[in-house]
Design a protein around this motif. Structure first.
Motif, short mmCIF file in Angstrom:
data_model
loop_
_atom_site.label_atom_id
_atom_site.label_comp_id
_atom_site.label_asym_id
_atom_site.label_seq_id
_atom_site.Cartn_x
_atom_site.Cartn_y
_atom_site.Cartn_z
N VAL A 82 -2.81 -1.00 8.51
CA VAL A 82 -2.28 -0.86 9.88
C VAL A 82 -3.33 -1.34 10.87
N ALA A 83 -4.58 -0.91 10.67
CA ALA A 83 -5.66 -1.33 11.58
C ALA A 83 -5.85 -2.84 11.54
N SER B 5 0.83 -1.21 0.00
CA SER B 5 0.00 0.00 0.00
C SER B 5 0.86 1.25 0.00
N LEU B 6 1.93 1.23 0.79
CA LEU B 6 2.81 2.39 0.87
C LEU B 6 3.53 2.63 -0.47
N ALA B 7 3.92 1.54 -1.14
CA ALA B 7 4.57 1.68 -2.45
C ALA B 7 3.62 2.32 -3.46
N ARG B 8 2.34 1.90 -3.44
CA ARG B 8 1.36 2.50 -4.35
C ARG B 8 1.13 3.97 -3.99
N ASP C 163 -3.42 5.85 0.38
CA ASP C 163 -3.22 6.33 1.75
C ASP C 163 -4.26 5.71 2.68
N ALA C 164 -5.53 5.73 2.26
CA ALA C 164 -6.59 5.13 3.08
C ALA C 164 -6.35 3.64 3.24
N GLU C 165 -5.92 2.99 2.17
CA GLU C 165 -5.65 1.55 2.23
C GLU C 165 -4.51 1.25 3.20
N GLU D 290 -14.00 6.05 3.14
CA GLU D 290 -14.28 7.20 2.27
C GLU D 290 -13.92 8.51 2.96
N SER D 291 -14.14 8.58 4.28
CA SER D 291 -13.75 9.79 5.02
C SER D 291 -12.23 9.96 5.01
N LEU D 292 -11.51 8.83 5.11
CA LEU D 292 -10.04 8.89 5.04
C LEU D 292 -9.59 9.42 3.68
N ARG D 293 -10.22 8.91 2.62
CA ARG D 293 -9.87 9.39 1.28
C ARG D 293 -10.17 10.88 1.13
N ASP D 294 -11.34 11.28 1.61
CA ASP D 294 -11.74 12.68 1.47
C ASP D 294 -10.79 13.61 2.22
N SER D 295 -10.30 13.17 3.38
CA SER D 295 -9.41 14.03 4.17
C SER D 295 -8.11 14.30 3.41
#
Length: 219
Positions: free
Chosen positions: A151-152, A124-127, A144-146, A169-174
């Motif tokens: 981690v969770a 995920s971090l590489a993407r 980033d959200a992924e 979706e809230s994580l993506r929007d932020s």
């Protein structure tokens, strides 16, 4: 009589799809099989499956992307209600909730992560990094959200994972709301990954606080 049979078949398809979603056969954020594949596996007509998918999409459990497929957005109506509440919440309120969840997730992940978890986080971090270099804000927000979801999941707490899936979706929007500022080079997420790799809960929590503090001035 045909109407009764048709309704029963649709209800049966809805019940089966609900069961598979609730049991995590298709986790939140993943694409479900095609209409044809579902019809074959359920032993029902594509028309019945199509109607069942439409009903579950209306209920908020599924979302169909034109030309792409249908994705799971929630495991049940309680998640739908929480997601809708998040959509209307003030940005600072969402950040306050994230602060609590992120710190718990980071601390637990540092103590419980497996090699499989680490591989998923690295991917995920590489993407995320690749999207940042390409200036792809949507791709960056998704990755980033992924990453935070991974981690969770590494915390191996089912309830915590469910909360994060609901908040995706809230994580993506932020991230999208920060626009170009989100794409500026920054290794804080790499530092978080290294702290988790090293099994250092205190450092993982400290880095998580720093990541959230970076976002606060943008709100």
């Amino acid at each position: 009589m045909r109407n009764v049979t048709r309704t029963s078949l649709v209800d049966a398809a809805i019940a089966e799809l609900r069961r598979e979603i609730a049991e995590g056969v298709w986790p939140v954020g993943t694409k479900i099989p095609s209409e044809h594949q579902l019809a074959e596996s359920l032993g029902m007509s594509r028309l019945s499956v199509r109607e069942a998918v439409r009903v579950l999409a209306h209920a908020g459990l599924l979302h169909t992307r034109q030309g792409d497929g249908t994705y799971v957005t929630a495991t049940d109506e309680s998640q739908v209600a929480l997601r809708r509440r998040l959509d209307t919440a003030a940005a600072m309120d969402v950040l306050d909730v994230r602060r609590g969840l992120d710190l718990v997730a980071a601390r637990l992940a540092a103590g419980r992560r497996t090699e499989e978890d680490l591989t998923a986080m690295r991917s995920s971090l590489a993407r995320r990094d690749a999207a940042g270099r390409a200036g792809d804000l949507d791709g960056f927000a998704d990755a980033d959200a992924e990453f935070h979801l991974r981690v969770a999941e590494a915390a191996h707490n089912a309830l915590l994972g469910d909360f994060y899936r609901t908040m995706l979706e809230s994580l993506r929007d932020s991230v999208r709301d920060q626009e170009e500022a989100a794409l500026e080079p920054d290794d804080s997420h790499g530092e978080l990954l290294r702290a988790i790799e090293d099994g250092d809960p205190a450092r993982a929590v400290a880095v998580s606080i720093a990541i959230l503090d970076q976002q606060e001035p943008e709100l």
